[in-house]
Design a protein around this motif. Structure first.
Motif, PDB file in Angstrom:
ATOM      1  N   ARG A   1     -51.624   4.802  27.078  1.00  0.00           N
ATOM      2  CA  ARG A   1     -50.465   3.919  27.276  1.00  0.00           C
ATOM      3  C   ARG A   1     -49.292   4.748  27.798  1.00  0.00           C
ATOM      4  O   ARG A   1     -48.350   5.039  27.060  1.00  0.00           O
TER       5      ARG A   1
ATOM      6  N   ARG B   1     -50.709   8.472  24.335  1.00  0.00           N
ATOM      7  CA  ARG B   1     -49.832   8.553  25.507  1.00  0.00           C
ATOM      8  C   ARG B   1     -50.621   8.526  26.813  1.00  0.00           C
ATOM      9  O   ARG B   1     -50.142   8.002  27.829  1.00  0.00           O
TER      10      ARG B   1
ATOM     11  N   ARG C   1     -54.939  -0.258  23.054  1.00  0.00           N
ATOM     12  CA  ARG C   1     -54.628  -1.201  24.143  1.00  0.00           C
ATOM     13  C   ARG C   1     -54.096  -2.523  23.590  1.00  0.00           C
ATOM     14  O   ARG C   1     -53.285  -3.190  24.219  1.00  0.00           O
TER      15      ARG C   1
ATOM     16  N   LEU D   1     -44.579   2.503  24.196  1.00  0.00           N
ATOM     17  CA  LEU D   1     -45.318   2.139  22.991  1.00  0.00           C
ATOM     18  C   LEU D   1     -44.786   2.968  21.823  1.00  0.00           C
ATOM     19  O   LEU D   1     -45.013   4.183  21.764  1.00  0.00           O
TER      20      LEU D   1
ATOM     21  N   ASP E   1     -48.812  -3.184  19.877  1.00  0.00           N
ATOM     22  CA  ASP E   1     -47.423  -3.029  20.322  1.00  0.00           C
ATOM     23  C   ASP E   1     -46.811  -1.753  19.767  1.00  0.00           C
ATOM     24  O   ASP E   1     -45.739  -1.333  20.219  1.00  0.00           O
TER      25      ASP E   1
ATOM     26  N   ASN F   1     -59.624   3.231  21.516  1.00  0.00           N
ATOM     27  CA  ASN F   1     -59.023   2.683  22.735  1.00  0.00           C
ATOM     28  C   ASN F   1     -58.755   1.192  22.626  1.00  0.00           C
ATOM     29  O   ASN F   1     -57.718   0.698  23.083  1.00  0.00           O
TER      30      ASN F   1
END
Length: 230
Positions: free
Chosen positions: A120, A117, A89, A125, A92, A85
């Motif tokens: 984010r 998914r 996070r 992303l 990019d 995670n």
């Protein structure tokens, strides 16, 4: 995360952060090092989650690329979500790697993509799927076509590479991803879309003009002396 490699000292205007994830033993570290240095190193110590950085040129602009190499995902480890995670996070873009010699690593792709998914949402992303060890046909457990089909279902680009034998395939996979991230960043910043295509490799250093002038002066002096002697 710790910085292991830093290549180039020129400040970049924008930063592209890429997380590389996948099962243990699929060649994530070798993939990252191959892209950043062109070198292939077969043996590595246990992946400690190193952060690699490099200055590059893309579309005429200097960018800084940071690639987060992550420890192999172990589903039986209750802490794998927390480790993953943090990287997702931060990133990019995400590269999901599996090995054609490891059926388990292939089966993990869907779960990793779903996790990305969920963490984010919104589809902003970029995610690519990379099948590594394409040269080890004698040990193949996963047909490349299956990777291509799964990536299509997930809506991701797919690249089949041999980190040990072919740098250009590795380069192309990261180049396409960096271009996509760069375009998204410009769109989010309200900039004009990118039109030119250029190499992702760093530009060669500019020649030392003082040194060139000195050599030219020496050459001209030598010609004058030769002419006088004649």
């Amino acid at each position: 995360m710790r910085l292991l490699h830093s290549m180039g000292a020129t400040p970049a205007r924008r930063l592209v952060k890429i997380a590389v994830v996948g099962a243990s033993g699929v060649g994530k570290t070798a993939l990252v090092v191959r892209f950043l240095t062109k070198r292939f190193i077969g043996d590595y110590e246990r992946n400690a989650g190193n952060l690699y950085s490099r200055q590059v040129q893309i579309e005429g602009e200097t960018l800084a690329i940071q690639v987060q190499d992550t420890p192999g995902v172990q589903l039986q480890d209750p802490g794998w979500h927390e480790q993953l995670n943090r990287c997702i996070r931060w990133a990019d873009a995400v590269v999901i790697v599996f090995s054609i010699t490891d059926q388990h690593s292939y089966e993990l792709i869907g779960r990793l993509h779903q996790h990305v998914r969920q963490l984010r949402p919104g589809g902003r992303l970029p995610v690519v799927v990379v099948a590594n060890k394409a040269d080890l046909l004698h040990a193949k457990q996963v047909e490349p076509q299956r990777g291509l089909q799964l990536a299509a279902v997930l809506g991701c680009p797919f690249h089949e590479v041999s980190v040990s034998e072919n740098y250009h395939d590795v380069y192309n996979a990261f180049h396409a991803l960096c271009r996509e991230v760069s375009c998204l960043q410009q769109q989010q910043a309200g900039g004009a879309p990118l039109k030119r295509r250029s190499s992702l490799l760093p530009r060669p250093k500019s020649p030392n003009m003082q040194d060139l002038k000195r050599r030219l002066k020496q050459a001209l002096s030598a010609k004058v002396r030769t002419g006088t002697a004649v």
